[in-house]
Design an enzyme around this catalytic site. Structure first.
Site, mmCIF file in Angstrom:
data_model
loop_
_atom_site.group_PDB
_atom_site.id
_atom_site.type_symbol
_atom_site.label_atom_id
_atom_site.label_comp_id
_atom_site.label_asym_id
_atom_site.label_seq_id
_atom_site.Cartn_x
_atom_site.Cartn_y
_atom_site.Cartn_z
ATOM 1 N N ARG B 297 0.818 -1.209 0.000
ATOM 2 C CA ARG B 297 0.000 0.000 0.000
ATOM 3 C C ARG B 297 0.854 1.262 0.000
ATOM 4 O O ARG B 297 0.525 2.215 -0.692
ATOM 5 C CB ARG B 297 -0.959 -0.038 1.197
ATOM 6 N N TYR B 441 -6.027 -1.031 -7.077
ATOM 7 C CA TYR B 441 -5.540 -2.297 -6.494
ATOM 8 C C TYR B 441 -4.992 -2.135 -5.083
ATOM 9 O O TYR B 441 -4.896 -1.032 -4.586
ATOM 10 C CB TYR B 441 -4.597 -3.051 -7.423
ATOM 11 N N GLU B 442 -4.726 -3.251 -4.462
ATOM 12 C CA GLU B 442 -4.281 -3.283 -3.048
ATOM 13 C C GLU B 442 -5.289 -2.616 -2.111
ATOM 14 O O GLU B 442 -4.921 -1.985 -1.135
ATOM 15 C CB GLU B 442 -2.921 -2.596 -2.892
ATOM 16 N N GLY B 443 -6.579 -2.821 -2.400
ATOM 17 C CA GLY B 443 -7.631 -2.153 -1.636
ATOM 18 C C GLY B 443 -7.946 -0.834 -2.306
ATOM 19 O O GLY B 443 -7.087 0.041 -2.355
ATOM 20 N N GLN B 448 -9.548 2.154 1.525
ATOM 21 C CA GLN B 448 -8.532 2.793 2.365
ATOM 22 C C GLN B 448 -9.165 3.849 3.263
ATOM 23 O O GLN B 448 -8.832 3.968 4.452
ATOM 24 C CB GLN B 448 -7.461 3.479 1.499
#
Lengths: 593, 593
Positions: B297, B441-443, B448
């Site tokens: 992140r 991506y990655e949440g 977030q």
């Protein structure tokens, strides 16, 4: 595959309930041939064409890499030829064109809605007839009777198409420095020599002839924008009997490889002493071209709405179907592994942002369309004057604010898909790529903002915006006190009045001020315009009990609560002035850091 | 062709002057091997590699259509193999990894800056080593000594690479509903069966083996996220001597066709009873994976800075070279046909927006990097506790706020090019397409924001943000009164304190509140963080007379005058609450309009 269903009910609501189209049309002898029933029938036909004929071609044309260039010849994507034939045979090219030349004579209020559907489903396709319509307007406005007779009927049957050739490699926004030359021949024609770039539909295989409208400089023309003339340069010469003759000395050198609208051929056009015919008077070419540019600029706003509506529909459907997580207030769908992501406030926030801007944009486009119709069809000189001023003021908003909001919207809609939005098959990423150009072409949105704040506001001392605010305030004062939007609109009117006065004042002593705050002012006037649209929408919806109408009141509240706050930020930025923007030296920007 | 020059001077300024890196490193026995001279040498090497080796491959890989899939085999774009070999031989894969396993043991403060250069010049390339680094961290943190010995040294030589296999077709944000199964074998291994999607570097030709970290459920595991375990699944079995053996039952079914990062292979991975080895304890897989996720992140934020820096440099150069129009204050370059477009306030506005966000983003990444270094290297328990809380609070900002600002920046930079920004050859449109994924991506950035407002703020009653504000306030109070940023920072501290208290209070009675206002709160804390960075930058720059430093004070003023006003809009939106977001029924969203 992406879905699309034309928002016919909202379109009818806006025409019929918000802008009382029937009354407006019936009260004008030039438009009395039209009523809501006919308008609805036209929109329903376009809804079918857009969904059934061109929607699928949008994805396939992008997948196959768009228009292809081979040795001067451009091949349009698979299916475009057949679709264009059907489009032309349906009379759609000339939907808004004069009946005298084979058009349908429909008002702008209506054509903006039909156009929106094409922009939703296939923006690359839309660009082929669009330039023809614009070229037709310029010819109708400025060309000789003989020129009109030669070109206009062929445009509206779809046999021939048009272009606008302005930009050169070194000359875009600043047209005063174009180099293309027009040398007079003894027969009154000219030889045109030069290179034009970014020419939409400059070459293609949909029509038997292409009529280029070209800006060029005659020998001894004054320097700058006052020395530009407009010429008709046909791809194939036109014989005396109107048939297509020999090839003229104009050809495509290449097509651009672009971020999006790949199905649209964007050409480099080489004019090698091509024979051209002047349109209107020498050195008055820029004004003639701007007839066309203003038309295109409103169209770009419609491109924005179309894309954002397409994005909304697909995102709303995806969000409804996608199951992920549980509602904060407790499980909503215990029979399913997870709840629809519509339970999450953040997903709703994104969808409502998109929808709230879309519905305001559509209403605003119809409002500007109605103003254009007044300028064209009204017999009341004062009404025409006012409408002309209004159109002058609002064209930059229609072009730039609508497309700015549309890109924001398409990006938020894409985000509703998570990772799936980034994958080609859902169509969202193409939507964004195709849409992005609308903020750039036909004068970048920054240039629109400078037009708004300069020519349309400071130059007239704020008269245009003053008249607009007066109309809005009067309308708002007539609203039911029970509508919460009433106070919001009146407050915005005062804020915009104040910041406009500040701008007009600052501009007197600071030459750099207007350019530095232009985009913020564009957004201020955009927010004013959209809150005005919600005032009109609220008034029309209030008396109707059906959920469709009552939900519009909720959307208006959403707009005021969640979107209008941007006004505070824009006003603060304008108040902060230009010094901090201008004070760094030019070399600062590229100095190694 | 696009240009790039690493912003080495700004990087040194941030490390040395703003965050006093030398002092910090020398004061910590675990980092005393590093000083600014070494740091500069490392950054200079990466500046060369990024500019000379991978920059050109970025455009060419996109042009050739990116990674190719053929019958289970993935071929990376031309030149990637050679570049990766050079990268691995340079020791770059393990730059931040423990020396014990063959890494360079460099702190995060430094690696974020090296990473930025790769993200600037070739984001698709970056994704190949990135996942290896993340997988290495998870193994180092949770795996057995034997597993570490087997896999880690091979990662940092670049012989093998890693992946993270989380997402399934029906399960993204909500990992509690994954279906991939892990059935125990008698020898302690597991058979893994299921389909994972969006697997970055799931299959490729850069390394001799690929080590998948896979989330799966063992039989009788508890439902939801508490029943997830983590497994190592090698593409090729590893022999007892560490050499590569037979193929395991895992393979790529296809690769995705995406908006951007086309050079990166995004794979559908099929596990057909593939042999896997559990990492850490059963049912504790999600926590183990989040070691890796948090690392990624922060990396996504660096992806944002990298892209926005690349966009800035190209736009600033284009704007300098492009001649169009004349300055409002009078002709600047009479010897040229027009002035550079840098004379126009609106062009400066765009460039300064980009640059102001970039410099704050870079400082912020180093700040978060330093906090991570404290958690890892400090021996002071209270300092570690505070740094852990700070990292928990700021990871969502580093991921989401930085990438949100980066996309805005890349779009503004593209706009400086006018129509040329839409054409592939300038590289701006690819930059935007490649960058867009960082928000997803990655949440997603929405997820977030929910993490920030929920777990990191409401759950602790605002303690984390309270400590952060206390640090910022204390720092600001120590600033010279002559710095105009001082008052701005103190004012923002109070505003964020107030709105946080409001949020914590509302959340007590309104379950939907936090989700509906999460993104606005993320931007509030982002603005606070960036204005804090400008306070630190201003303090460091103030005593230095050179224009390089004094211009930073001007940029800080620009930030306060022109970017910070967004705070007012964000606060108003939060105050408007959640009701207007939640009140419409689910069917409203897809109802035919």
């Amino acid at each position: 595959m992406p879905i699309y269903n034309a928002p016919l009910k909202d379109m009818e609501f806006i025409l019929n309930d918000v802008f009382k189209a029937d009354e407006f049309w019936q009260g004008n002898e030039n438009l009395a041939h039209l009523d809501m029933a006919t308008a609805n029938a036209i929109l329903e036909e376009m809804a079918k064409f857009s969904k059934n004929v061109i929607l699928d071609l949008n994805r396939s044309s992008d997948e196959e890499g768009g228009a292809q260039f081979n040795n001067g010849v451009v091949t349009t994507p698979k299916g475009f030829k057949e679709a264009f034939k059907q489009f032309a045979e349906g009379g759609w090219v000339g939907l808004g064109a004069p009946e005298e030349w084979g058009g349908q004579g429909m008002p702008k209020m209506l054509t903006v809605l039909a156009d929106e559907m094409i922009w939703s489903t296939n923006p690359s396709f839309m660009l082929y007839p669009l330039l023809t319509v614009g070229a037709g307007m310029a010819i109708n406005d400025r060309a000789s009777q003989e020129q009109k007779e030669t070109y206009l009927p062929k445009f509206y049957t779809g046999e021939w198409s048009g272009t606008m050739c302005l930009t050169e490699p070194h000359s875009g926004t600043d047209l005063g420095i174009i180099k293309t030359k027009a040398e007079p021949n003894e027969d009154g024609s000219f030889n045109i020599t030069g290179t034009k770039i970014f020419i939409t539909s400059g070459e293609h295989d949909l029509c038997e002839n292409i009529i280029h409208l070209v800006l060029a400089k005659t020998p001894n023309a004054p320097a700058g924008s006052r020395g530009i003339s407009l010429f008709i340069v046909p791809k194939f010469h036109v014989n005396a009997d109107g048939s297509v003759g020999e090839r003229n000395a104009v050809s495509a050198g290449s097509i651009e490889h672009k971020m999006g609208i790949k199905g649209s051929a964007t050409c480099v056009m080489n004019f090698d002493g091509a024979k051209g015919y002047i349109v209107g008077k020498e050195n008055e070419g820029l004004a003639a071209m701007f007839v066309m540019m203003n038309y295109e600029r409103l169209s770009m706003g419609i491109q924005g709405i179309g894309a954002a509506e397409f994005a909304y529909q697909n995102a709303a459907q995806y969000a409804t179907d996608r199951l992920q997580g549980r509602a904060a207030t407790g499980v909503k769908s215990p029979e399913k592994p997870a709840d629809s992501i519509l339970v999450h406030g953040d997903v709703r926030r994104m969808l409502l942002n998109v929808r709230a801007n879309n519905e305001a944009s559509r209403a605003f486009a119809v409002y500007v369309g109605q103003q254009l119709d007044i300028t064209k069809y009204s017999t009341d000189a004062e009404a025409v004057r006012k409408a002309n001023d209004r159109v002058a003021l609002l064209t930059p908003i229609a072009k730039a604010y609508l497309t700015d909001k549309a890109l924001d919207s398409a990006l938020e809609a894409q985000m509703c898909f998570g990772g799936h939005g980034y994958i080609r098959e859902w169509g969202m990423e193409q939507c964004i790529r195709d849409l992005r150009i609308s903020q750039i072409y036909e004068g970048t949105n920054g240039v629109q903002a400078i037009d708004l704040i300069g020519r349309k506001t400071i130059k007239c001392g704020g008269t245009y915006i003053g008249e607009y605010i007066a109309e809005i305030r009067e309308f708002a004062q007539g609203l039911d006190d029970g509508l919460s939007i009433k106070a919001a609109v009146l407050d915005v009117c005062t804020q915009v009045e104040d910041i406009t006065a500040f701008i007009v004042d600052q501009a007197k002593t600071e030459p750099d001020f207007s350019n530095a705050v232009a985009v913020d002012y564009l957004h201020v006037v955009g927010l004013l315009s959209f809150v005005y649209m919600y005032a009109r929408i609220s008034q029309a919806a209030q008396p109707k009990a059906e959920a469709f109408f009552q939900n519009k009141l909720v959307l208006a509240q959403y707009y005021v609560a969640k979107i209008l706050p941007d006004l505070a930020a824009r006003v603060q930025r304008i108040q902060a002035g230009a010094d901090v923007v201008m004070q760094l030296p030019e070399e600062y920007f590229t100095a190694q850091s």
